[in-house]
Design a protein around this motif. Sequence first.
Motif, PDB file in Angstrom:
ATOM      1  N   LEU A 343       0.862  -1.180   0.000  1.00  0.00           N
ATOM      2  CA  LEU A 343       0.000   0.000   0.000  1.00  0.00           C
ATOM      3  C   LEU A 343       0.898   1.229   0.000  1.00  0.00           C
ATOM      4  O   LEU A 343       1.705   1.431   0.913  1.00  0.00           O
ATOM      5  CB  LEU A 343      -0.903   0.019   1.240  1.00  0.00           C
ATOM      6  CG  LEU A 343      -1.716   1.298   1.466  1.00  0.00           C
ATOM      7  CD1 LEU A 343      -2.647   1.574   0.282  1.00  0.00           C
ATOM      8  CD2 LEU A 343      -2.517   1.210   2.762  1.00  0.00           C
ATOM      9  N   VAL A 344       0.768   2.045  -1.032  1.00  0.00           N
ATOM     10  CA  VAL A 344       1.635   3.213  -1.183  1.00  0.00           C
ATOM     11  C   VAL A 344       0.773   4.462  -1.281  1.00  0.00           C
ATOM     12  O   VAL A 344      -0.192   4.501  -2.056  1.00  0.00           O
ATOM     13  CB  VAL A 344       2.518   3.088  -2.439  1.00  0.00           C
ATOM     14  CG1 VAL A 344       3.497   4.254  -2.513  1.00  0.00           C
ATOM     15  CG2 VAL A 344       3.275   1.769  -2.443  1.00  0.00           C
ATOM     16  N   ILE A 345       1.131   5.464  -0.481  1.00  0.00           N
ATOM     17  CA  ILE A 345       0.387   6.732  -0.475  1.00  0.00           C
ATOM     18  C   ILE A 345       1.353   7.877  -0.754  1.00  0.00           C
ATOM     19  O   ILE A 345       2.353   8.032  -0.049  1.00  0.00           O
ATOM     20  CB  ILE A 345      -0.313   6.952   0.874  1.00  0.00           C
ATOM     21  CG1 ILE A 345      -1.241   5.780   1.205  1.00  0.00           C
ATOM     22  CG2 ILE A 345      -1.106   8.254   0.853  1.00  0.00           C
ATOM     23  CD1 ILE A 345      -1.853   5.837   2.589  1.00  0.00           C
ATOM     24  N   PHE A 346       1.066   8.647  -1.765  1.00  0.00           N
ATOM     25  CA  PHE A 346       1.883   9.810  -2.111  1.00  0.00           C
ATOM     26  C   PHE A 346       1.036  11.076  -1.930  1.00  0.00           C
ATOM     27  O   PHE A 346       0.019  11.250  -2.591  1.00  0.00           O
ATOM     28  CB  PHE A 346       2.353   9.734  -3.569  1.00  0.00           C
ATOM     29  CG  PHE A 346       3.328   8.632  -3.847  1.00  0.00           C
ATOM     30  CD1 PHE A 346       4.658   8.756  -3.478  1.00  0.00           C
ATOM     31  CD2 PHE A 346       2.929   7.465  -4.482  1.00  0.00           C
ATOM     32  CE1 PHE A 346       5.570   7.739  -3.741  1.00  0.00           C
ATOM     33  CE2 PHE A 346       3.831   6.453  -4.751  1.00  0.00           C
ATOM     34  CZ  PHE A 346       5.160   6.590  -4.373  1.00  0.00           C
ATOM     35  N   ASP A 347       1.463  11.948  -1.016  1.00  0.00           N
ATOM     36  CA  ASP A 347       0.764  13.203  -0.782  1.00  0.00           C
ATOM     37  C   ASP A 347       1.591  14.337  -1.389  1.00  0.00           C
ATOM     38  O   ASP A 347       2.607  14.749  -0.835  1.00  0.00           O
ATOM     39  CB  ASP A 347       0.580  13.428   0.725  1.00  0.00           C
ATOM     40  CG  ASP A 347      -0.343  14.603   1.026  1.00  0.00           C
ATOM     41  OD1 ASP A 347      -0.792  15.263   0.073  1.00  0.00           O
ATOM     42  OD2 ASP A 347      -0.605  14.851   2.218  1.00  0.00           O
ATOM     43  N   ASN A 371       1.302  -4.210  -8.980  1.00  0.00           N
ATOM     44  CA  ASN A 371       0.504  -5.094  -8.114  1.00  0.00           C
ATOM     45  C   ASN A 371       0.367  -4.516  -6.699  1.00  0.00           C
ATOM     46  O   ASN A 371       0.350  -5.245  -5.715  1.00  0.00           O
ATOM     47  CB  ASN A 371       1.146  -6.487  -8.054  1.00  0.00           C
ATOM     48  CG  ASN A 371       1.102  -7.176  -9.412  1.00  0.00           C
ATOM     49  OD1 ASN A 371       0.095  -7.120 -10.111  1.00  0.00           O
ATOM     50  ND2 ASN A 371       2.206  -7.803  -9.789  1.00  0.00           N
ATOM     51  N   LYS A 372       0.297  -3.193  -6.623  1.00  0.00           N
ATOM     52  CA  LYS A 372       0.152  -2.510  -5.344  1.00  0.00           C
ATOM     53  C   LYS A 372      -1.090  -1.618  -5.394  1.00  0.00           C
ATOM     54  O   LYS A 372      -1.550  -1.230  -6.474  1.00  0.00           O
ATOM     55  CB  LYS A 372       1.367  -1.618  -5.049  1.00  0.00           C
ATOM     56  CG  LYS A 372       2.710  -2.217  -5.433  1.00  0.00           C
ATOM     57  CD  LYS A 372       3.132  -3.321  -4.504  1.00  0.00           C
ATOM     58  CE  LYS A 372       4.528  -3.826  -4.890  1.00  0.00           C
ATOM     59  NZ  LYS A 372       4.969  -4.969  -4.066  1.00  0.00           N
ATOM     60  N   THR A 373      -1.584  -1.299  -4.224  1.00  0.00           N
ATOM     61  CA  THR A 373      -2.643  -0.296  -4.126  1.00  0.00           C
ATOM     62  C   THR A 373      -1.966   1.055  -3.927  1.00  0.00           C
ATOM     63  O   THR A 373      -1.209   1.233  -2.973  1.00  0.00           O
ATOM     64  CB  THR A 373      -3.584  -0.597  -2.944  1.00  0.00           C
ATOM     65  OG1 THR A 373      -4.201  -1.870  -3.147  1.00  0.00           O
ATOM     66  CG2 THR A 373      -4.658   0.471  -2.820  1.00  0.00           C
ATOM     67  N   VAL A 374      -2.227   1.973  -4.828  1.00  0.00           N
ATOM     68  CA  VAL A 374      -1.545   3.268  -4.814  1.00  0.00           C
ATOM     69  C   VAL A 374      -2.579   4.386  -4.684  1.00  0.00           C
ATOM     70  O   VAL A 374      -3.570   4.419  -5.420  1.00  0.00           O
ATOM     71  CB  VAL A 374      -0.704   3.480  -6.090  1.00  0.00           C
ATOM     72  CG1 VAL A 374      -0.006   4.837  -6.049  1.00  0.00           C
ATOM     73  CG2 VAL A 374       0.319   2.361  -6.248  1.00  0.00           C
ATOM     74  N   ILE A 375      -2.324   5.285  -3.730  1.00  0.00           N
ATOM     75  CA  ILE A 375      -3.174   6.460  -3.541  1.00  0.00           C
ATOM     76  C   ILE A 375      -2.306   7.695  -3.757  1.00  0.00           C
ATOM     77  O   ILE A 375      -1.269   7.855  -3.115  1.00  0.00           O
ATOM     78  CB  ILE A 375      -3.789   6.492  -2.132  1.00  0.00           C
ATOM     79  CG1 ILE A 375      -4.639   5.236  -1.898  1.00  0.00           C
ATOM     80  CG2 ILE A 375      -4.627   7.743  -1.928  1.00  0.00           C
ATOM     81  CD1 ILE A 375      -5.143   5.087  -0.464  1.00  0.00           C
ATOM     82  N   ILE A 376      -2.722   8.534  -4.685  1.00  0.00           N
ATOM     83  CA  ILE A 376      -1.943   9.729  -5.023  1.00  0.00           C
ATOM     84  C   ILE A 376      -2.795  10.973  -4.782  1.00  0.00           C
ATOM     85  O   ILE A 376      -3.916  11.068  -5.281  1.00  0.00           O
ATOM     86  CB  ILE A 376      -1.482   9.703  -6.496  1.00  0.00           C
ATOM     87  CG1 ILE A 376      -0.596   8.475  -6.755  1.00  0.00           C
ATOM     88  CG2 ILE A 376      -0.743  10.991  -6.852  1.00  0.00           C
ATOM     89  CD1 ILE A 376      -0.284   8.249  -8.217  1.00  0.00           C
TER      90      ILE A 376
END
Length: 426
Positions: A343-347, A371-376
Amino acid sequence: MAILVLVYIPYIYIDKKFRRRLFNLEFDTTEERRQAVACASNLSESSKLEEINITNSHNFLDKLFMDFSEKFAKKSIDTWKEWMISDYSFTLVTNVISFGMLAEVIRRLFLKLISIGDVTFWYRTIESFRNTLDSFISSVNDVLESALRYKDMYTLFAMESTFKDGSVRVSKFKEGPEIRLDNVSFKYPRTDRYVLKGLDLRIKPNEKLAIVGKNGAGKTTLVKLLCRFYPVDKGGIYVNGTNINEISSESLYKNMGTLFQEYNTYGQLTAEENIYIGDTSKPIDREKVEESAKSADCYSFIQDYPNKFKQVLSERYKGGIRPSSGQWQKIAIARFFYRDAPLVIFDEPTAAIDPVSESKIFGNIYKFFKNKTVIIISHKFSTVRNADRIIVIDGGVIVEEGSHEELMAMGGFYAEAFKLQAEGYN
């Protein structure tokens, strides 16, 4: 001897009184001292001196620091003066009593009531007794003063978390997790305004989700809730079906990589270590470090450093250099390529990066985190248009949702903002 003991009793309270006064002075001025130290820190950090010199604000910050320092020093000196006067007065009184006792011993010697040996004995006894009393009282008041400080320390360490950590331990996810927000509402402590209001959102496994919206819409707040920095006031957040409040923070964070707007810079470390610190659970993988640097578009400028990946990244250290803001942000992004979390989150990950590098980095993000869940989260719409789905948050609720093409066809906030940014480039 009894008279000497009686004289020492008030001294215990006098000594304790001044020790407490100095402690209270430190305690009562804690907030002012923190602000003054922050001003001094601003004046000693090279990265902040550029703006300080241009705005000619050196004297202003220096005055804030000096005003506090002079006020604190004056109160401290005044207290010490009173304490020393009291101390010297007490010493004078005890000396007079001691001399009186010795005079009585000598009088008895002249009257031939005692011998020279007795005089020596009584002189040493009186001095030893005084020294013992001094040492005892000093030790007692040292303990009492320490107790004042330890009390605050104990209070700090005895503090309990505002919300309990979860007990469910999850293993490392093999792919990006599903995240579900059910009717989530949240307001920050000691405020009455809800930042998020009944938010419903389902993020599919391995989905690349972009979140956009105005400043203060609740985007970063959503990230903080996903990171469990705050408990949800109403509703629930679920990771692969498990309530996030029930998951232990340690096991949650092992599955998560988050790059905040205010990312960390470790100037005392080398470029290699700044990337490796993204995942220190295993020995450093130098090949992976270099691949991560390439994905974040920072490999080439690191290679230009005198010591390449062994370069210390602060001019405060011998042989060190200071990267630009854009270079620092690329190194921070490389850290999360290296972490390789499910799980990757980029703010706002590329706020200080040029458009060409930004395009490369986002291309690598979409490819590397396949193959990751990414929130940008981003204000730059050109960086989010390739996301699987884009949501627009306004006033703590989702007002628009869809792909780039779908949102453009709606002609709402997203389409208008995208066109305004595009016109700026044109």
